[in-house]
Scaffold this active site. Structure first.
Site: not given
Ligand code: NAD
Length: 497
Positions: A163, A187, A263, A297, A394
């Site tokens: 998000w 998704k 990522e 991130c 983090e």
């Molecule tokens: P998250 O891992 O909770 O969710 C990311 C996505 O995965 C969402 O669409 C969520 O609905 C989905 N998801 C959650 N559980 C799942 C599962 N069991 N199976 C499949 N999909 C699932 O992360 P978040 O809270 O949305 O974002 C924050 C994290 O993302 C932080 O750790 C941040 O550093 C990382 N991030 C990394 C980058 C990068 O380019 N490296 C960029 C942006 C965010």
């Protein structure tokens, strides 16, 4: 190309029409009920979006698998023309997309506009790549044949986005996957489905054929992804999000040996050496820390300052942090918007409490802001501890943690003392030191005298627990292509006789 039907259900938000349904096989479809999307600046529900099920995930993959061969066969110039049309449409929708992004994610409008521009640039970059994908040719080592290497699309792809950058994440992934000739199941994150829906509606209007782009919103991410990941027709998953979920997806990818790009999270060190331009370093540290209310991130997670310049740096940084204006992303002059949700805002308060329990001095902020929405004061700690768990986590929050280093070597040691390896930053006036330090930092990206570095022409990504693979640059598109080697017999004697 086919022109697709308009969305079946829409909401009008800030004067812009936004699709609310799932998009599968060229049609907008209802889900199994709806779920609410909120404005984090007010806590008020702004729309109800179709809630996709595992069956919808499977239908999306059915469509992607059925469309794969025809999409891969579209000549590069035709695919590039389609991309150009989509890019033009995207630019026309810039204001709408930026406003919807601010509405559902809370980020200041200026940040949404900047994210929109960067996303459009990524899309353009991939547009330009399509007609420039080359293979290679070589002679067999001992003669008798020739080695031709070509690249083919890996196949139907699952793209899962977070998000915090609702448009950039999908534009970067879908741009590369579609340019490479892969069909996609997208998704979205449940907090920010609307920006992604606008992006997909631009692609459908541009004329991407049915099945090539499929969009699923859901409250049951794990159920849908488990269903799709277990299907042998899926050949690739590209995920941006937390290391924990990335690790789960890699486990799900293992049985079918599904190609994966990840990522993931970061613990970015922001290193200020004793010869740095302190004024510039403090200003860039503010951006690298408080952009998107710290929910990035690549955020500066540990600000590590040589003790010779630490007092001057801290004084300037704290003054700048105190001057940041917190408010709704739509208010002119807002620097820092709300945290994405009440739960996440409570998590920020918990982190502050953790820093208060260790050897750390609070220099600014520290409290949630009363009233509607999920606001938190930009917070600064000077931390005298390096061992506690919170010093290696983090933060993903508007909390700056500043540490003093006694030497350059000490700064590098602490910078590398993390399981993550996404982005690092180094500030120095000496180019030779900049290289020497950057080469010793175990990170996928190093910003030298700058706090922002995403660019379509650059390979973005991390090492260690921060991920696998790269997005953008020459490398990004090859994440969705597989080399194929053709060994061609050349019987020279026979041919020339
Ligand atoms: P998250 O891992 O909770 O969710 C990311 C996505 O995965 C969402 O669409 C969520 O609905 C989905 N998801 C959650 N559980 C799942 C599962 N069991 N199976 C499949 N999909 C699932 O992360 P978040 O809270 O949305 O974002 C924050 C994290 O993302 C932080 O750790 C941040 O550093 C990382 N991030 C990394 C980058 C990068 O380019 N490296 C960029 C942006 C965010």
């Amino acid at each position: 190309m086919t022109t697709l039907a308009p969305p079946s259900r829409t909401a009008t938000l800030r004067g812009h029409s936004v699709p609310l349904d799932l998009f599968i096989d060229g049609e907008w479809r209802a889900g199994d009920g709806d779920f609410a999307v909120y404005d984090p600046a007010s806590g008020i529900e702004i729309a109800r979006v179709a809630d996709g099920t595992a069956a919808d995930g499977k239908a999306a993959l059915d469509a992607a698998a059925a469309a794969q061969a025809a999409w891969a066969a579209v000549p590069p110039r035709d695919r590039a023309d389609l991309f150009s049309r989509a890019h033009r449409l995207l630019l026309e929708r810039g204001d709408a997309i930026a406003e919807i992004m601010t509405l559902e994610s809370g980020k200041p409008l200026a940040e949404s506009r900047a994210e929109f521009q960067l996303s459009a640039d990524f899309f353009l970059w991939y547009t330009e790549q399509i007609a420039h994908l080359h293979g290679s040719f070589a002679h067999g080592s001992r003669g008798g044949y020739r080695i031709v290497t070509t690249h083919q699309p890996v196949g139907p792809t699952l793209l899962i986005t977070p998000w915090n950058f609702p448009l950039l994440m999908i534009a970067r992934k879908a741009g590369a996957a579609l340019a490479a000739g892969c069909t996609t199941v997208v998704k979205t994150a449940r907090e920010t489905p609307l920006t992604c829906a606008l992006f997909v509606s631009v692609l459908t209007e541009a004329g991407f054929p049915p099945g090539v782009v499929n969009l699923v919103h859901t409250t049951s991410s794990s159920t849908i992804s488990a269903e799709v990941m277990a299907d042998p027709r899926l050949r690739k998953v590209s995920f941006t999000g937390s290391t924990e979920v990335g690790s789960t997806l890699l486990r799900q990818a293992a049985p079918g040996i599904v190609n994966a790009s990840m990522e993931l999270g970061g613990d970015g060190p922001f290193v200020v050496l004793d010869d740095a331009d302190v004024e510039a370093a403090a200003a860039q540290a503010i951006v690298a820390k408080f952009r998107n209310a710290g929910q990035a991130c690549v955020a500066a997670n540990r600000i590590i300052v040589h003790e010779k310049v630490a007092d001057a740096f801290i004084e300037r940084f704290v003054a700048l942090a105190k001057a940041l204006r917190v408010g709704s992303g739509f208010e002119a002059g807002t620097d820092v918007g709300p945290i994405i949700s009440a739960r996440q805002r409570d998590g920020v308060a918990d982190l502050v409490a953790e820093f208060e329990r260790i050897d750390a001095t609070l220099l600014a902020g520290g409290r949630a802001i009363d009233g509607d929405g999920y606001f938190f004061e930009p917070t600064v700690f000077e931390v005298h501890d390096r061992e506690s768990d919170v010093c290696h986590r983090e933060l993903f929050a508007p909390i700056a943690a500043i540490y003093r280093a006694e030497s350059t070597a000490d700064a590098i040691r602490f910078a590398n003392d993390t399981r993550y390896g996404l982005a690092a930053y180094v500030f120095t006036r000496d180019l030779s030191r900049a290289f020497a330090v950057a080469e010793r930092l175990d990170f996928g990206m190093v910003g030298i005298n700058r706090g922002i570095m995403a660019d379509p022409a650059a390979a973005f990504g991390g090492v260690k627990a921060s991920g696998l693979g790269r997005e953008g640059g020459q490398d990004g598109i090859y994440e969705f292509l597989e080399p194929k080697y053709l060994a061609v017999t050349v019987d020279e004697e026979g041919a020339l006789s």
